[in-house]
Design a protein around this motif. Structure first.
Motif, PDB file in Angstrom:
ATOM      1  N   ASN A   1      -3.206 -11.361   1.420  1.00 47.47           N
ATOM      2  CA  ASN A   1      -4.243 -11.500   2.456  1.00 47.47           C
ATOM      3  C   ASN A   1      -3.768 -11.072   3.841  1.00 47.47           C
ATOM      4  N   ASN A   2      -2.821 -10.151   3.868  1.00 47.44           N
ATOM      5  CA  ASN A   2      -2.315  -9.598   5.134  1.00 47.44           C
ATOM      6  C   ASN A   2      -1.599 -10.638   6.001  1.00 47.44           C
ATOM      7  N   ALA A   3      -1.104 -11.713   5.373  1.00 48.21           N
ATOM      8  CA  ALA A   3      -0.499 -12.821   6.128  1.00 48.21           C
ATOM      9  C   ALA A   3       0.719 -12.384   6.930  1.00 48.21           C
ATOM     10  N   ARG A   4       1.547 -11.524   6.364  1.00 45.64           N
ATOM     11  CA  ARG A   4       2.763 -11.101   7.073  1.00 45.64           C
ATOM     12  C   ARG A   4       2.423 -10.345   8.346  1.00 45.64           C
ATOM     13  N   SER A   5       1.457  -9.482   8.270  1.00 45.84           N
ATOM     14  CA  SER A   5       1.038  -8.742   9.465  1.00 45.84           C
ATOM     15  C   SER A   5       0.414  -9.669  10.495  1.00 45.84           C
ATOM     16  N   LEU A   6      -0.358 -10.631  10.022  1.00 48.20           N
ATOM     17  CA  LEU A   6      -1.004 -11.570  10.940  1.00 48.20           C
ATOM     18  C   LEU A   6       0.013 -12.383  11.725  1.00 48.20           C
ATOM     19  N   ILE A   7       0.995 -12.956  11.024  1.00 42.35           N
ATOM     20  CA  ILE A   7       1.931 -13.846  11.724  1.00 42.35           C
ATOM     21  C   ILE A   7       2.815 -13.086  12.705  1.00 42.35           C
ATOM     22  N   ARG A   8       3.047 -11.823  12.442  1.00 39.56           N
ATOM     23  CA  ARG A   8       3.883 -11.039  13.348  1.00 39.56           C
ATOM     24  C   ARG A   8       3.175 -10.731  14.663  1.00 39.56           C
ATOM     25  N   LYS A   9       1.869 -10.975  14.721  1.00 38.66           N
ATOM     26  CA  LYS A   9       1.117 -10.774  15.966  1.00 38.66           C
ATOM     27  C   LYS A   9       1.248 -11.975  16.906  1.00 38.66           C
ATOM     28  N   ILE A  10       1.763 -13.092  16.387  1.00 37.07           N
ATOM     29  CA  ILE A  10       1.925 -14.297  17.197  1.00 37.07           C
ATOM     30  C   ILE A  10       3.323 -14.295  17.808  1.00 37.07           C
ATOM     31  N   ASP A  11       3.400 -14.516  19.096  1.00 36.57           N
ATOM     32  CA  ASP A  11       4.692 -14.652  19.760  1.00 36.57           C
ATOM     33  C   ASP A  11       5.326 -15.971  19.330  1.00 36.57           C
ATOM     34  N   ARG A  12       6.547 -15.919  18.827  1.00 38.81           N
ATOM     35  CA  ARG A  12       7.189 -17.134  18.322  1.00 38.81           C
ATOM     36  C   ARG A  12       7.398 -18.182  19.399  1.00 38.81           C
TER      37      ARG A  12
END
Length: 80
Positions: A56-67
């Motif tokens: 569900n594109n989760a890896r791409s999604l989380i990489r858009k969030i600044d840690r």
């Protein structure tokens, strides 16, 4: 020698987007049979995207969030 406390500030205007993204990543990890909390913590600590499924594109999604912003929101939520 530095003896003053440094100030760390994060401007965060996208709390809703962050929550929606994190929820989507959580759901994708759960659907694939992973422990979502462990996987997300692993990602946050290491910044290694392989902790997050591509489902569900989760890896791409989380990489858009600044840690840093994510950690700040988590601490703020926990302490409120």
């Amino acid at each position: 020698m530095k003896d003053k406390t440094m100030t760390f500030r994060i401007a965060n205007d996208n709390e809703d987007v962050m929550k929606d993204t994190l929820t989507a990543v959580y759901d994708a990890l759960k659907e694939k049979g992973y422990n979502p909390i462990n996987q997300i913590v692993g990602y946050i600590l290491s910044e290694d995207p392989t902790y997050i499924t591509t489902h569900n594109n989760a890896r791409s999604l989380i990489r858009k969030i600044d840690r840093d912003e994510l950690l700040a929101e988590m601490v703020k939520y926990y302490l409120s």
